[in-house]
Design an enzyme around this catalytic site. Structure first.
Site, PDB file in Angstrom:
ATOM      1  N   HIS A  67       0.837  -1.141   0.220  1.00 24.90           N
ATOM      2  CA  HIS A  67       0.000  -0.044  -0.079  1.00 24.90           C
ATOM      3  C   HIS A  67       0.938   1.162   0.046  1.00 24.90           C
ATOM      4  CE1 HIS A  67      -4.023   2.175   1.482  1.00 24.90           C
ATOM      5  NE2 HIS A  67      -3.093   2.858   1.316  1.00 24.90           N
ATOM      6  N   HIS A 114       1.592   5.380  -1.764  1.00 25.22           N
ATOM      7  CA  HIS A 114       1.154   6.569  -2.600  1.00 25.22           C
ATOM      8  C   HIS A 114       2.506   7.099  -3.308  1.00 25.22           C
ATOM      9  CE1 HIS A 114      -2.799   6.720  -0.831  1.00 25.22           C
ATOM     10  NE2 HIS A 114      -2.486   5.952   0.007  1.00 25.22           N
ATOM     11  N   LEU A 115       2.624   7.160  -4.459  1.00 31.92           N
ATOM     12  CA  LEU A 115       3.787   7.665  -4.895  1.00 31.92           C
ATOM     13  C   LEU A 115       3.555   9.194  -5.656  1.00 31.92           C
ATOM     14  CD1 LEU A 115       5.517   4.654  -7.126  1.00 31.92           C
ATOM     15  CD2 LEU A 115       6.242   5.674  -5.078  1.00 31.92           C
ATOM     16  N   ARG A 116       2.234   9.369  -5.882  1.00 36.32           N
ATOM     17  CA  ARG A 116       1.860  10.656  -6.594  1.00 36.32           C
ATOM     18  C   ARG A 116       2.328  10.522  -7.854  1.00 36.32           C
ATOM     19  NH1 ARG A 116      -1.215  10.716  -2.208  1.00 36.32           N
ATOM     20  NH2 ARG A 116      -0.286  11.808  -0.354  1.00 36.32           N
ATOM     21  N   ASN A 154      -5.026   7.215  -6.063  1.00 33.57           N
ATOM     22  CA  ASN A 154      -5.983   8.387  -5.872  1.00 33.57           C
ATOM     23  C   ASN A 154      -5.191   9.683  -6.333  1.00 33.57           C
ATOM     24  OD1 ASN A 154      -3.830   8.176  -3.756  1.00 33.57           O
ATOM     25  ND2 ASN A 154      -5.044   9.104  -2.393  1.00 33.57           N
ATOM     26  N   LYS A 214      -9.293  -0.404  -5.845  1.00 35.88           N
ATOM     27  CA  LYS A 214      -9.519   0.552  -4.558  1.00 35.88           C
ATOM     28  C   LYS A 214     -10.813   1.157  -4.330  1.00 35.88           C
ATOM     29  CE  LYS A 214      -7.774   1.974  -0.582  1.00 35.88           C
ATOM     30  NZ  LYS A 214      -6.773   2.634  -0.273  1.00 35.88           N
ATOM     31  N   HIS A 239     -10.558   1.251   1.857  1.00 36.14           N
ATOM     32  CA  HIS A 239     -10.305   2.234   2.858  1.00 36.14           C
ATOM     33  C   HIS A 239     -11.590   2.045   3.629  1.00 36.14           C
ATOM     34  CE1 HIS A 239      -8.534   6.095   4.451  1.00 36.14           C
ATOM     35  NE2 HIS A 239      -9.979   5.865   4.851  1.00 36.14           N
ATOM     36  N   HIS A 259      -4.743  -0.720   5.811  1.00 39.36           N
ATOM     37  CA  HIS A 259      -4.199   0.088   7.120  1.00 39.36           C
ATOM     38  C   HIS A 259      -4.977   0.110   8.240  1.00 39.36           C
ATOM     39  CE1 HIS A 259      -6.832   2.841   4.996  1.00 39.36           C
ATOM     40  NE2 HIS A 259      -5.943   3.392   4.055  1.00 39.36           N
ATOM     41  N   LEU A 288      -4.974   9.147   7.789  1.00 38.33           N
ATOM     42  CA  LEU A 288      -6.156   8.647   7.745  1.00 38.33           C
ATOM     43  C   LEU A 288      -6.019   6.912   7.462  1.00 38.33           C
ATOM     44  CD1 LEU A 288      -7.976  11.482   6.060  1.00 38.33           C
ATOM     45  CD2 LEU A 288      -8.530  10.664   8.223  1.00 38.33           C
ATOM     46  N   ASP A 291       1.534   2.696   3.554  1.00 32.79           N
ATOM     47  CA  ASP A 291       0.522   3.943   3.440  1.00 32.79           C
ATOM     48  C   ASP A 291       1.519   4.997   3.371  1.00 32.79           C
ATOM     49  OD1 ASP A 291      -1.523   5.180   2.881  1.00 32.79           O
ATOM     50  OD2 ASP A 291      -2.373   5.246   4.831  1.00 32.79           O
ATOM     51  N   HIS A 327       3.314  14.599   1.353  1.00 32.07           N
ATOM     52  CA  HIS A 327       2.565  15.612   1.294  1.00 32.07           C
ATOM     53  C   HIS A 327       3.611  16.762   1.489  1.00 32.07           C
ATOM     54  CE1 HIS A 327      -1.557  14.435   1.063  1.00 32.07           C
ATOM     55  NE2 HIS A 327      -1.205  13.445   2.021  1.00 32.07           N
TER      56      HIS A 327
HETATM   57  C1  NCD Z   1      -3.410   8.985   1.949  1.00 32.28           C
HETATM   58  C2  NCD Z   1      -2.950   9.856   0.844  1.00 32.28           C
HETATM   59  O1  NCD Z   1      -2.435  10.987   1.304  1.00 32.28           O
HETATM   60  O2  NCD Z   1      -3.139   9.696  -0.228  1.00 32.28           O
HETATM   61  N1  NCD Z   1      -3.572   9.816   3.359  1.00 32.28           N
HETATM   62  C3  NCD Z   1      -3.383   9.146   4.512  1.00 32.28           C
HETATM   63  O3  NCD Z   1      -3.765   9.643   5.430  1.00 32.28           O
HETATM   64  N2  NCD Z   1      -3.257   7.825   4.598  1.00 32.28           N
HETATM   65  C4  NCD Z   1      -4.955   8.107   1.463  1.00 32.28           C
HETATM   66  C5  NCD Z   1      -5.252   7.296   2.261  1.00 32.28           C
HETATM   67  O4  NCD Z   1      -4.484   6.033   1.925  1.00 32.28           O
HETATM   68  O5  NCD Z   1      -6.017   7.290   3.103  1.00 32.28           O
HETATM   69 ZN    ZN Z   2      -3.212   5.070   1.430  1.00 35.93          ZN
END
Ligand code: NCD
Ligand code: ZN
Length: 362
Positions: A13, A15-17, A41, A99, A136, A174, A219, A247, A251
């Site tokens: 799990h 997030h790479l953006r 996302n 997802k 989620h 998560h 989250l 996860d 940011h």
């Molecule tokens: C994730 C994100 O920033 O894309 N944020 C997080 O708090 N985990 C999204 C997610 O997995 O809920």
């Molecule tokens: Zn996530």
């Protein structure tokens, strides 16, 4: 035990953006992990096979030299996802999972599913074809206390989905509550789960210790000590229903420090190190490899890695700031109050260590 060798871990799990952020954060994951399940996302979200193929190509082009990291792609479910498109992507081995973001539950979930009934025809096809549903698991009803949203999701959404689609493969992402752990342990159908380093380390006290701590905000939000403990016990138990998903969610610092701060913790630079430390402190280092390198691969039908990673415990805590700059913007790395003693000593995929040293670690 101050040294451990494990098969190269996977991150189920992540997030790479996109764009420059993706290029900036990818090396932090590829340095350790062999594969990662890349979350969809983005803005706009990854909803079609074509988008996923293009996104995957951009990631592959950004992988550091001599590193065979493999990104695995996911499809973002919306109220209007076409079952046909999803099945096609799965058959072509583009989509490894789909997802489910309840609309409004987290970062970039505005296009998510507004009512689970809207995707019943998609879930039906996923059950037939064995496509994993990554969830989620939080309700979005603003009247529900934020610390109860996972628990209420189990009652209101997960149990009904399980009843209607008994064979659907589910990953409850998560895990953040004891109720979530207990539900997975019931083994009421093929429900598996990912666990993050921060949900194993933090409680809600860490959100307020000495003042408001935005960099511990993610989250699902971290909960009580009883929840944290249940999560650590589950991860370290060796039970194949639990596997690692960082996860890691980068940011920019400016977006973490403002009103309505973004949820997400960027832990890629030290996630495997903290996880190893947690297992070591709980005298469960013998279960580490199952959690990081075997259980997830087995669930998704992949062979385990043939490569290995060695971690060692240092005598003094590692103080280095692992934050990453992207242009003028800082992406601050996970830094809980717990000092970190473990670091990667070598691997047999970047030639930093000779083979005999790897053997010594066994
Ligand atoms: C994730 C994100 O920033 O894309 N944020 C997080 O708090 N985990 C999204 C997610 O997995 O809920
Ligand atoms: Zn996530």
């Amino acid at each position: 035990m101050n040294k451990v060798k494990i098969l190269r871990p996977d991150d189920w799990h992540l997030h790479l953006r996109d764009g420059e952020t993706m290029k900036a954060v990818l090396p932090a994951t590829a340095r350790a992990y062999g594969r990662a399940m890349v979350m969809p996302n983005l803005t706009p979200p990854i909803t079609s096979v074509k988008q996923a193929v293009e996104y995957r190509k951009k990631i592959v082009e950004s992988i550091p030299d001599k590193n065979n990291f493999t990104p695995l792609m996911t499809c973002y479910l919306t109220d209007s996802t076409s079952p046909h498109e999803l099945v096609k992507g799965f058959m072509d081995q583009v989509f490894i999972a789909a997802k489910l973001y309840p609309a409004g539950a987290t970062t970039n979930s505005e296009n998510g599913v507004t009512s689970i009934k809207n995707i019943y025809s998609v879930l039906e096809k996923m059950e037939i074809h064995g496509i994993p549903l990554s969830i989620h698991g939080e309700v979005t009803n603003p009247e529900v206390d934020i610390f109860d949203r996972e628990k209420v999701f189990i009652e209101q959404v997960l149990i009904p989905i399980r009843k209607k689609f008994p064979e659907l493969k589910i990953v409850f992402e998560h895990l953040s509550s004891k109720e979530g752990v207990d539900y997975v342990l019931e083994k009421d159908g093929p429900t598996f789960s990912t666990i993050t380093p921060h949900h194993m380390l933090l409680t809600r006290n860490d959100l307020f210790k000495g003042g408001l701590r935005m960099f511990n905000y993610c989250l699902p939000v971290v909960k009580k000590e009883t929840d944290r403990k249940a999560i650590v016990d589950a991860a370290t138990s060796g039970d194949d229903h639990f596997f690692f998903g960082s996860d890691s969610a980068p940011h920019f610092e400016k977006n973490k420090l403002k009103d309505k701060a973004a949820g997400g913790i960027f832990n890629a630079p030290n996630s495997i190190e903290y996880v190893t430390q947690i297992f070591a402190e709980n005298n469960k280092i013998d279960q580490l490899e199952k959690f990081t390198s075997l259980n997830g691969a087995s669930f998704y039908g992949f062979a385990p890695s043939e490569e290995s990673l060695i971690l060692i415990k240092k005598e003094k805590p590692i103080e280095k700031d692992l934050s990453i700059m992207q242009g003028k913007d800082n992406i601050r790395s996970f830094k809980p109050d717990v000092p970190l003693y473990w670091e990667i000593a070598g691997s047999n995929y970047n030639n930093r260590f000779e083979k005999n040293e790897i053997e010594d670690a066994r």
